[in-house]
Scaffold this motif. Structure first.
Motif, mmCIF file in Angstrom:
data_model
loop_
_atom_site.group_PDB
_atom_site.id
_atom_site.type_symbol
_atom_site.label_atom_id
_atom_site.label_comp_id
_atom_site.label_asym_id
_atom_site.label_seq_id
_atom_site.Cartn_x
_atom_site.Cartn_y
_atom_site.Cartn_z
ATOM 1 N N ASP A 1 -8.838 -9.519 5.878
ATOM 2 C CA ASP A 1 -8.397 -10.719 6.607
ATOM 3 C C ASP A 1 -9.143 -11.984 6.215
ATOM 4 O O ASP A 1 -9.121 -12.968 6.956
ATOM 5 N N SER A 2 -9.785 -11.983 5.026
ATOM 6 C CA SER A 2 -10.600 -13.151 4.706
ATOM 7 C C SER A 2 -10.509 -13.613 3.259
ATOM 8 O O SER A 2 -10.771 -14.783 2.979
ATOM 9 N N GLU A 3 -10.148 -12.741 2.342
ATOM 10 C CA GLU A 3 -10.220 -13.096 0.930
ATOM 11 C C GLU A 3 -9.016 -12.559 0.164
ATOM 12 O O GLU A 3 -8.589 -11.425 0.384
ATOM 13 N N ARG A 4 -8.482 -13.389 -0.728
ATOM 14 C CA ARG A 4 -7.352 -12.955 -1.533
ATOM 15 C C ARG A 4 -7.830 -12.186 -2.760
ATOM 16 O O ARG A 4 -8.946 -12.374 -3.237
ATOM 17 N N ALA A 5 -6.951 -11.345 -3.261
ATOM 18 C CA ALA A 5 -7.268 -10.576 -4.454
ATOM 19 C C ALA A 5 -5.983 -10.243 -5.197
ATOM 20 O O ALA A 5 -4.896 -10.209 -4.607
ATOM 21 N N VAL A 6 -6.106 -9.996 -6.491
ATOM 22 C CA VAL A 6 -5.026 -9.433 -7.298
ATOM 23 C C VAL A 6 -5.349 -7.954 -7.471
ATOM 24 O O VAL A 6 -6.451 -7.598 -7.891
ATOM 25 N N VAL A 7 -4.393 -7.104 -7.112
ATOM 26 C CA VAL A 7 -4.624 -5.657 -7.067
ATOM 27 C C VAL A 7 -3.667 -4.949 -8.015
ATOM 28 O O VAL A 7 -2.477 -5.288 -8.084
ATOM 29 N N LEU A 8 -4.176 -3.961 -8.743
ATOM 30 C CA LEU A 8 -3.368 -3.170 -9.671
ATOM 31 C C LEU A 8 -3.158 -1.779 -9.098
ATOM 32 O O LEU A 8 -4.119 -1.093 -8.757
ATOM 33 N N VAL A 9 -1.892 -1.373 -9.005
ATOM 34 C CA VAL A 9 -1.547 -0.057 -8.463
ATOM 35 C C VAL A 9 -0.642 0.653 -9.470
ATOM 36 O O VAL A 9 0.432 0.145 -9.813
ATOM 37 N N PHE A 10 -1.053 1.817 -9.931
ATOM 38 C CA PHE A 10 -0.259 2.560 -10.896
ATOM 39 C C PHE A 10 0.846 3.354 -10.194
ATOM 40 O O PHE A 10 0.666 3.848 -9.068
ATOM 41 N N ASP A 11 1.977 3.457 -10.873
ATOM 42 C CA ASP A 11 3.081 4.245 -10.342
ATOM 43 C C ASP A 11 2.619 5.683 -10.118
ATOM 44 O O ASP A 11 1.842 6.237 -10.904
ATOM 45 N N GLY A 12 3.076 6.279 -9.037
ATOM 46 C CA GLY A 12 2.675 7.638 -8.705
ATOM 47 C C GLY A 12 1.506 7.716 -7.748
ATOM 48 O O GLY A 12 1.132 8.810 -7.316
ATOM 49 N N ALA A 13 0.940 6.555 -7.401
ATOM 50 C CA ALA A 13 -0.184 6.557 -6.465
ATOM 51 C C ALA A 13 0.263 7.092 -5.108
ATOM 52 O O ALA A 13 1.369 6.808 -4.635
ATOM 53 N N GLU A 14 -0.600 7.866 -4.479
ATOM 54 C CA GLU A 14 -0.285 8.415 -3.160
ATOM 55 C C GLU A 14 -0.154 7.279 -2.149
ATOM 56 O O GLU A 14 -0.994 6.382 -2.077
ATOM 57 N N GLY A 15 0.931 7.304 -1.387
ATOM 58 C CA GLY A 15 1.182 6.264 -0.402
ATOM 59 C C GLY A 15 2.124 5.175 -0.888
ATOM 60 O O GLY A 15 2.496 4.286 -0.128
ATOM 61 N N LEU A 16 2.545 5.253 -2.157
ATOM 62 C CA LEU A 16 3.507 4.297 -2.725
ATOM 63 C C LEU A 16 4.874 4.952 -2.810
ATOM 64 O O LEU A 16 5.017 6.034 -3.389
ATOM 65 N N ARG A 17 5.884 4.316 -2.230
ATOM 66 C CA ARG A 17 7.231 4.885 -2.282
ATOM 67 C C ARG A 17 8.266 3.775 -2.465
ATOM 68 O O ARG A 17 7.981 2.599 -2.251
ATOM 69 N N ARG A 18 9.466 4.186 -2.857
ATOM 70 C CA ARG A 18 10.576 3.263 -3.074
ATOM 71 C C ARG A 18 11.648 3.476 -2.020
ATOM 72 O O ARG A 18 11.866 4.598 -1.577
ATOM 73 N N GLU A 19 12.331 2.411 -1.669
ATOM 74 C CA GLU A 19 13.483 2.490 -0.791
ATOM 75 C C GLU A 19 14.602 1.641 -1.388
ATOM 76 O O GLU A 19 14.353 0.590 -1.982
ATOM 77 N N GLU A 20 15.843 2.095 -1.245
ATOM 78 C CA GLU A 20 16.976 1.325 -1.732
ATOM 79 C C GLU A 20 17.041 -0.014 -1.007
ATOM 80 O O GLU A 20 16.861 -0.095 0.209
ATOM 81 N N PHE A 21 17.295 -1.072 -1.753
ATOM 82 C CA PHE A 21 17.337 -2.402 -1.133
ATOM 83 C C PHE A 21 18.513 -3.224 -1.658
ATOM 84 O O PHE A 21 19.330 -3.690 -0.895
ATOM 85 N N TRP A 22 18.583 -3.392 -2.997
ATOM 86 C CA TRP A 22 19.587 -4.267 -3.592
ATOM 87 C C TRP A 22 20.875 -3.479 -3.810
ATOM 88 O O TRP A 22 20.993 -2.736 -4.770
ATOM 89 N N LYS A 23 21.848 -3.646 -2.937
ATOM 90 C CA LYS A 23 23.082 -2.866 -2.994
ATOM 91 C C LYS A 23 24.244 -3.613 -3.646
ATOM 92 O O LYS A 23 25.309 -3.039 -3.855
#
Length: 237
Positions: A170-192
């Motif tokens: 809640d205090s500082e911005r950052a640029v974060v790198l997350v690799f595909d397949g990371a636990e807790g990352l999922r996709r949902e259909e959006f653009w129909k």
């Protein structure tokens, strides 16, 4: 001849891509089963604007616009989606200006590996700011736990890496790198919509995704005046 300089630029940076795209045709390039992103990646398009010192092609802004224009003439979804990739690339190589050698080596390895990058940066909104992250991260020992949502997120199905902005503790911005397949990352259909369907603009949901500290670029250390992230948005524009 129409698009002569644009097509020449495309051919010089990604030999064979134009032939592939025109060989498939507009409807195939824009369909849900489009191979346009894979064609772009296979022919070297991922490193277009990254400086040669970091393993990229070092295209100028003018050449980048010509390249994207040539793509857009036959594969509009690919042009739209890859603009987001280039935003992520620009933010990373700008951050590399003040990064450690280890961080520069990481960025170079990503570039040379042809990494397809999805952008998890904030969307612009009336009265809002793109510098106000919609994702949050909190420290957990030596790591960070990242949560949030990016919808739509172009290249969501082809990406190898998500490059996102986050508010840390809640205090500082950052640029974060997350690799595909990371636990807790999922996709949902959006653009129909069938329009720009091949841009792969689904939603990416992150729920306490664990990210190691060397994949988190704190702005206080790398970009205290927001110059690098701002320059990334200029490339995007």
């Amino acid at each position: 001849m129409l698009l002569t300089s644009e097509n020449q630029t495309l051919d010089s940076y990604a030999p064979g891509l134009r032939e592939r795209l025109y060989g498939h045709g507009l409807l195939a390039n824009e369909g849900a089963q489009s191979t346009a992103v894979a064609d772009w990646s296979d022919t070297g398009g991922t490193s277009l604007i990254v400086p040669t010192a970091l393993g990229g092609a070092g295209a100028s802004a003018v050449d980048a616009v010509r390249f994207q224009t040539a793509i857009g003439a036959v594969a509009p979804s690919l042009a739209a989606a890859t603009t987001m990739h280039h935003l992520s690339c620009a933010t990373l190589f700008e951050a590399a200006e003040d990064a450690s050698q280890e961080e520069r080596d990481l960025i170079r390895a990503l570039v040379e590996g042809g990494t397809v990058m999805a952008s998890g940066f904030s969307e612009g909104s009336p009265g809002g700011s793109v510098f106000r992250p919609t994702m949050t991260a909190r420290r957990d020992g030596d790591d960070y736990l990242l949560s949030g949502r990016k919808a739509p997120c172009s290249l969501s199905r082809s990406m190898s890496l998500l490059v996102a902005s986050a508010l840390v503790d809640d205090s500082e911005r950052a640029v974060v790198l997350v690799f595909d397949g990371a636990e807790g990352l999922r996709r949902e259909e959006f653009w129909k919509s069938p329009v720009l369907a091949a841009a792969e603009s689904d939603a990416l949901i992150l729920d306490d995704v664990r990210v190691e500290s060397d994949m988190v670029f704190l702005t206080s250390e790398n970009d205290p005046d927001d110059v690098h992230e701002m320059t990334g948005y200029l490339w995007f524009g």
